[in-house]
Design a protein around this motif. Structure first.
Motif, mmCIF file in Angstrom:
data_model
loop_
_atom_site.group_PDB
_atom_site.id
_atom_site.type_symbol
_atom_site.label_atom_id
_atom_site.label_comp_id
_atom_site.label_asym_id
_atom_site.label_seq_id
_atom_site.Cartn_x
_atom_site.Cartn_y
_atom_site.Cartn_z
ATOM 1 N N TYR A 1 25.155 11.592 85.284
ATOM 2 C CA TYR A 1 23.837 12.441 86.219
ATOM 3 C C TYR A 1 24.701 13.464 86.316
ATOM 4 C CZ TYR A 1 21.432 13.905 89.665
ATOM 5 O OH TYR A 1 20.482 14.644 90.360
ATOM 6 N N TRP A 2 26.318 14.013 86.443
ATOM 7 C CA TRP A 2 27.288 14.891 86.130
ATOM 8 C C TRP A 2 27.095 15.267 85.085
ATOM 9 C CZ3 TRP A 2 31.628 14.909 83.352
ATOM 10 C CH2 TRP A 2 32.374 16.361 83.881
ATOM 11 N N LEU A 3 27.281 15.006 83.898
ATOM 12 C CA LEU A 3 27.260 15.316 82.213
ATOM 13 C C LEU A 3 25.418 16.019 82.511
ATOM 14 C CD1 LEU A 3 27.968 12.460 80.454
ATOM 15 C CD2 LEU A 3 29.735 14.337 80.861
ATOM 16 N N GLY A 4 24.499 15.991 83.352
ATOM 17 C CA GLY A 4 22.940 16.837 82.993
ATOM 18 C C GLY A 4 23.453 17.874 83.961
ATOM 19 N N ASP A 5 24.120 17.493 84.960
ATOM 20 C CA ASP A 5 23.693 18.552 86.209
ATOM 21 C C ASP A 5 23.921 19.678 86.348
ATOM 22 O OD1 ASP A 5 23.384 19.366 88.991
ATOM 23 O OD2 ASP A 5 25.801 18.512 90.291
ATOM 24 N N GLU A 6 23.254 20.396 86.603
ATOM 25 C CA GLU A 6 23.617 22.299 86.576
ATOM 26 C C GLU A 6 23.227 22.856 87.732
ATOM 27 O OE1 GLU A 6 23.967 23.413 83.824
ATOM 28 O OE2 GLU A 6 23.915 22.063 83.064
ATOM 29 N N SER A 7 23.154 21.776 89.020
ATOM 30 C CA SER A 7 24.022 22.710 90.566
ATOM 31 C C SER A 7 24.502 23.393 90.486
ATOM 32 C CB SER A 7 23.215 21.566 91.869
ATOM 33 O OG SER A 7 24.395 20.435 91.452
ATOM 34 N N GLU A 8 25.239 24.552 91.319
ATOM 35 C CA GLU A 8 26.021 25.259 91.712
ATOM 36 C C GLU A 8 26.650 24.224 92.758
ATOM 37 O OE1 GLU A 8 27.622 28.873 94.390
ATOM 38 O OE2 GLU A 8 24.763 27.995 94.427
ATOM 39 N N GLY A 9 28.160 24.427 91.648
ATOM 40 C CA GLY A 9 29.649 23.396 92.339
ATOM 41 C C GLY A 9 28.415 22.006 91.556
ATOM 42 N N GLN A 10 28.451 21.503 90.970
ATOM 43 C CA GLN A 10 27.948 20.254 91.111
ATOM 44 C C GLN A 10 27.720 19.155 92.252
ATOM 45 O OE1 GLN A 10 30.568 21.560 88.750
ATOM 46 N NE2 GLN A 10 28.367 22.436 87.845
ATOM 47 N N ALA A 11 27.379 20.219 93.222
ATOM 48 C CA ALA A 11 26.880 19.569 94.344
ATOM 49 C C ALA A 11 25.622 18.101 93.750
ATOM 50 C CB ALA A 11 25.662 20.508 95.128
ATOM 51 N N ALA A 12 24.941 18.679 93.521
ATOM 52 C CA ALA A 12 23.570 17.433 93.407
ATOM 53 C C ALA A 12 24.146 16.560 92.921
ATOM 54 C CB ALA A 12 22.058 18.280 91.982
ATOM 55 N N SER A 13 25.719 16.069 92.469
ATOM 56 C CA SER A 13 26.079 15.094 91.383
ATOM 57 C C SER A 13 26.566 14.392 92.681
ATOM 58 C CB SER A 13 27.083 15.017 90.714
ATOM 59 O OG SER A 13 26.802 15.964 89.235
ATOM 60 N N TRP A 14 26.958 15.443 93.615
ATOM 61 C CA TRP A 14 28.532 14.744 94.846
ATOM 62 C C TRP A 14 26.848 13.855 95.708
ATOM 63 C CZ3 TRP A 14 31.944 14.798 91.250
ATOM 64 C CH2 TRP A 14 31.651 16.556 90.654
ATOM 65 N N ASP A 15 26.042 14.377 95.806
ATOM 66 C CA ASP A 15 24.882 13.883 97.007
ATOM 67 C C ASP A 15 24.731 12.472 96.234
ATOM 68 O OD1 ASP A 15 25.109 15.791 98.179
ATOM 69 O OD2 ASP A 15 23.290 16.680 97.952
ATOM 70 N N PHE A 16 24.352 12.542 94.578
ATOM 71 C CA PHE A 16 24.196 11.565 93.823
ATOM 72 C C PHE A 16 25.432 10.680 94.386
ATOM 73 C CE2 PHE A 16 24.546 8.597 90.152
ATOM 74 C CZ PHE A 16 22.819 8.485 90.327
ATOM 75 N N LEU A 17 26.627 10.816 94.273
ATOM 76 C CA LEU A 17 27.513 10.015 94.261
ATOM 77 C C LEU A 17 27.502 9.441 95.693
ATOM 78 C CD1 LEU A 17 30.548 8.549 93.797
ATOM 79 C CD2 LEU A 17 31.760 10.667 94.020
ATOM 80 N N ASP A 18 27.427 9.367 96.980
ATOM 81 C CA ASP A 18 27.168 9.313 97.825
ATOM 82 C C ASP A 18 26.036 8.413 98.670
ATOM 83 O OD1 ASP A 18 29.446 10.999 99.075
ATOM 84 O OD2 ASP A 18 28.168 12.338 99.946
ATOM 85 N N ARG A 19 25.074 8.282 97.573
ATOM 86 C CA ARG A 19 24.099 7.655 98.238
ATOM 87 C C ARG A 19 24.286 6.173 97.604
ATOM 88 N NH1 ARG A 19 20.909 12.557 96.783
ATOM 89 N NH2 ARG A 19 20.188 11.753 94.773
ATOM 90 N N ARG A 20 24.723 6.965 96.240
ATOM 91 C CA ARG A 20 25.662 5.312 95.383
ATOM 92 C C ARG A 20 26.613 4.435 96.267
ATOM 93 N NH1 ARG A 20 21.918 7.424 93.248
ATOM 94 N NH2 ARG A 20 21.075 5.278 94.812
ATOM 95 N N ILE A 21 27.164 4.839 96.727
ATOM 96 C CA ILE A 21 28.096 4.672 97.764
ATOM 97 C C ILE A 21 27.604 4.170 98.544
ATOM 98 C CG2 ILE A 21 30.611 5.012 98.449
ATOM 99 C CD1 ILE A 21 31.421 6.658 97.426
ATOM 100 N N GLY A 22 26.682 3.983 99.413
ATOM 101 C CA GLY A 22 25.978 3.930 100.295
ATOM 102 C C GLY A 22 25.239 2.565 100.075
ATOM 103 N N ASP A 23 24.057 2.578 99.213
ATOM 104 C CA ASP A 23 24.224 1.704 98.334
ATOM 105 C C ASP A 23 24.747 0.332 98.533
ATOM 106 O OD1 ASP A 23 21.038 3.017 98.060
ATOM 107 O OD2 ASP A 23 21.755 3.774 96.464
ATOM 108 N N VAL A 24 25.951 0.862 97.858
ATOM 109 C CA VAL A 24 26.918 0.236 98.109
ATOM 110 C C VAL A 24 27.129 -0.626 99.557
ATOM 111 C CG1 VAL A 24 29.179 -0.704 97.166
ATOM 112 C CG2 VAL A 24 27.717 0.549 95.747
ATOM 113 N N MET A 25 27.299 -0.260 99.837
ATOM 114 C CA MET A 25 28.157 -0.707 101.446
ATOM 115 C C MET A 25 27.098 -1.351 102.132
ATOM 116 S SD MET A 25 31.012 0.639 101.303
ATOM 117 C CE MET A 25 31.703 0.417 103.018
#
Length: 231
Positions: free
Chosen positions: A158-182
């Motif tokens: 996701y991060w490799l293709g993320d063009e959002s400012e400061g890669q904010a979309a990647s960190w939101d994506f990461l939080d969702r994936r960890i949320g799924d695991v939890m």
């Protein structure tokens, strides 16, 4: 002599990093690094037998070490454990050069290098867990790394293709994936408390209770089964 060879390896890797951005982790990058350092390609292959592939491996592992060192300089005490895991993954990506990482992802997606790529993902997950102080000595050693490998791999892509400012979309994506695991872990805990499901889940638990991690946690080994205790 060993120190001299280590210094040459480090110089080669540093030279290759600049070329990999443009030429990928390729034979051209390997030969250019040899030329920049002033050594014959034959000596370069003595240090990196698979040429650019081993240079890419060395670059990835250097990133793991940089992440662990950076995490060690921080005070994670105020963070929830899930946030410490997210912080480690974010650090690992923020410290990486995205173009080099993109070129490495393309290299390790090739069938002949897929096993090496999978090993590197596992190594990154292991480096993160060790940096976070994991002391697992049973099958959890494997399940933690398998789960984190999947989260890290998905976030990396996701991060490799993320063009959002400061890669904010990647960190939101990461939080969702960890949320799924939890949520999955919470569901497992509830299942263990269920009268019937708890008994069913206890069966594989008994079968796996003697699984142990590799004696050298950094080794590329499948682990071991401990000897059964004497009756």
């Amino acid at each position: 002599m060993e120190g001299d060879l280590r210094a040459v390896r480090e110089r080669m890797l540093e030279a290759a990093r600049g070329h990999a951005v443009f030429d990928g982790w390729s034979e051209a990058t390997f030969r250019a690094a040899c030329r920049d350092v002033g050594i014959a390609p034959e000596l370069g292959r003595a240090l990196f037998p698979r040429g650019a592939v081993d240079l890419a491996v060395a670059d990835h592992r250097a990133g793991d070490r940089a992440m662990a060192a950076a995490l060690g300089r921080e005070d994670p005490g105020a963070l929830r454990f899930r946030d410490r895991v997210a912080r480690a993954i974010r650090l690992r990506l923020e410290l990486a050069d995205r173009e080099r990482a993109r070129r490495a992802a393309a290299l390790f997606a090739l069938p002949q290098h897929a096993a090496t790529g999978a090993s590197l993902l596992w190594g990154t997950a292991d480096a993160i867990w060790r940096a976070l102080g994991d002391r697992s000595e049973d099958v959890n050693w494997y399940t933690k790394r398998a789960t984190l490998s999947a989260v890290y791999a998905a976030t990396l892509l996701y991060w490799l293709g993320d063009e959002s400012e400061g890669q904010a979309a990647s960190w939101d994506f990461l939080d969702r994936r960890i949320g799924d695991v939890m949520r999955f872990e919470s569901a497992k805990a509830r299942a263990r408390e269920h009268p019937l499901l708890g008994r069913l889940l206890a069966v594989p638990g008994r079968l796996l209770r003697d699984v142990r991690p590799p004696a050298d946690h950094g080794a590329d080994l499948p682990g071991r089964i401990s000897e059964p205790e004497a009756p």
